[in-house]
Design an enzyme around this catalytic site. Structure first.
Site: not given
Length: 271
Positions: A2-3
């Site tokens: 997840p960014e």
């Protein structure tokens, strides 16, 4: 992994459920994450009132009346609001219980995330103290990037992914921003003009805002707080599109490696 947009989406998703609530308890079924969950965490947070939920880089910060809970989603972590009667699955490692029969459930198949506790000023925590500016903050702009890059031989993609330069620009969005700005990802940061750094800073902000608006990019296991995947991946121009035609000129997208990361670019549009 997840960014930043996925973490921001999660933050916005859980914030209205948690703010103002009092923590009823913490259930830790698996403490061996990237760093072990502190043995005192349940004692420290139980009974505390949640004041707000924010994000710094890719860290979620749940500020309470006693201290701040620091959460990192790692490679495959996710947070969901669920009924406290819902039985946990194999990879549901931590539950934060609060009012109204609900809880915040942390799921992490790879166990590379983190749940940590900080009672001092959060800005002085070792994980946060050296971070660069937020990419969507007012103090991040082209002039800042240009000045920071002077004399640097590091590839521009690695430069903008360095959390000391700017906090939270991950691999997907670095690829997309460099394409938008027309800059080759392997070009030395110190050899890029001020004007092109301005274009790049604007591109980073535009790509991140678009991803946040659309709910984040689905990366295998990512689910937002309502259990629904993001869908920004449908809008990606170069990332993961090896040999596909460039959306601007039609030249096949190329893939290479930079700092052990997959890197995608158009050899004609980016220089």
């Amino acid at each position: 992994m997840p960014e930043l947009p996925e973490v921001e989406t999660t933050c916005r998703g859980i914030e209205p459920h948690l703010t103002g609530k009092r923590v009823r308890g913490l259930v830790v079924r698996q403490k061996q994450l990237r760093w072990p969950v502190p043995d005192t965490l349940a004692h420290n947070i139980t009974g505390a009132q949640i004041r707000r939920v924010t994000r710094r880089a890719k860290y979620l910060l749940i500020e309470t009346s006693r201290g701040t809970l620091i959460i990192h989603l790692g490679m495959s972590g996710s947070l969901r609001i669920v009924d406290d009667t819902l039985a946990p699955d194999k990879h549901d490692h931590i539950d934060l219980l609060y009012g109204n029969g609900k809880l915040l459930r942390y799921t992490d198949p790879r166990r590379f995330g983190a749940w940590l506790w900080c009672e001092q000023s959060i800005d002085r925590h070792p994980l946060l103290t050296s971070l660069g500016p937020e990419p969507l903050a007012d103090d991040f702009n082209g002039d800042y990037l240009f000045n920071k890059s002077r004399g640097r031989k590091l590839a521009i993609k690695s430069f903008i992914m360095d959390s000391h330069t700017v906090a939270g620009v991950g691999n997907i969005y670095a690829n997309e921003a460099l394409f938008m700005a027309g800059i080759h990802p392997l070009r030395a940061a110190g050899r890029i003009s001020r004007a092109r750094h301005v274009l790049l800073a604007d591109a980073i902000q535009a790509v991140l805002r678009a991803a946040i608006l659309q709910g984040g990019t689905t990366l295998r296991d990512f689910l937002n707080s309502e259990g629904k995947p993001g869908y920004f991946q449908q809008s990606l121009d170069v990332y993961g599109r090896t040999s596909d035609p460039c959306p601007r000129c039609g030249t096949p997208i190329r893939e290479t490696r930079s700092s052990q990361r997959s890197t995608f670019y158009c050899p004609r549009c980016q220089h």
